[in-house]
Design an enzyme around this catalytic site. Structure first.
Site, PDB file in Angstrom:
ATOM      1  N   ASP A 247      -6.394  -1.359  -4.897  1.00 23.26           N
ATOM      2  CA  ASP A 247      -7.768  -1.011  -4.036  1.00 23.26           C
ATOM      3  C   ASP A 247      -8.139  -0.143  -5.234  1.00 23.26           C
ATOM      4  O   ASP A 247     -10.022   0.028  -4.962  1.00 23.26           O
ATOM      5  CB  ASP A 247      -6.780  -0.389  -2.785  1.00 23.26           C
TER       6      ASP A 247
ATOM      7  N   ASP B  19       0.982  -1.502   0.179  1.00 21.40           N
ATOM      8  CA  ASP B  19      -0.278  -0.039   0.131  1.00 21.40           C
ATOM      9  C   ASP B  19       1.141   1.418   0.389  1.00 21.40           C
ATOM     10  O   ASP B  19       2.042   1.193   0.287  1.00 21.40           O
ATOM     11  CB  ASP B  19      -0.783   0.045   1.224  1.00 21.40           C
TER      12      ASP B  19
END
Length: 181
Positions: A151, A128
């Site tokens: 995402d 991330d």
């Protein structure tokens, strides 16, 4: 529209459109994560807009909001099952419509992007790198979970499918049922 700009897009089957969109999302996701791994040491944070947006290099072995943390293998199996099931039953998810093809491509590309992260021996976690937050008066951060291109694609694709389903239900609600006056 896209079909006017890219003539080959118009002649492509719906399945190939899903694959092309999914492949493009997957590639963008993997390239952006490779850059993050190269440019930022693990577990670091670099402000882009101080007090609002930072580039980070964080690993996540769970799902959003760090739910199921430490269950990387189980979540990889869930992702594989989701991809297989979604492909198998794609005709139930607006696959004949252009917007449905885009949505499914976003879902496939995003899911496969995070799956690759989970399976790579050099990672074994999802990378991330976008972290939005605000700084409270107390000085503490209140942030949204860090995320990545995959995402964003998963959320956007899911949102488009939800919107299409709602629009379809609204259109169906206005039609008379067989046998009604």
């Amino acid at each position: 529209p896209m079909t006017a700009l890219v003539p080959w897009w118009r002649g492509m089957s719906g399945e190939w459109r899903i694959v092309v969109v999914g492949g493009a999302v997957w590639l963008l996701d993997q390239l952006s994560k490779a850059w993050v791994v190269w440019a930022l040491p693990f577990e670091t944070q670099r402000p882009v807009i101080r007090g609002f947006l930072a580039l980070v290099h964080w690993g996540n072995t769970g799902s959003a909001w760090r739910l199921f943390h430490g269950n990387n293998g189980v979540l990889a199996l869930v992702a594989l099952a989701a991809v297989a099931g979604l492909w198998r039953w794609r005709h139930h998810f607006e696959a004949p419509r252009m917007a449905g093809q885009w949505a499914l491509g976003l879902l496939f590309g995003g899911t496969l992007g995070n799956l690759v992260d989970r399976l790579l021996p050099s990672r074994r976690h999802v990378v991330d790198f976008l972290y939005f937050h605000v700084v409270k008066r107390s000085g503490a951060e209140a942030g949204f979970p860090a995320f990545n291109v995959a995402d964003m694609a998963i959320c956007t694709g899911g949102g488009i499918l939800l919107l299409l389903a709602c629009l379809n239900d609204t259109a169906q609600a206005g039609k008379p049922t067989p046998g009604s006056p």
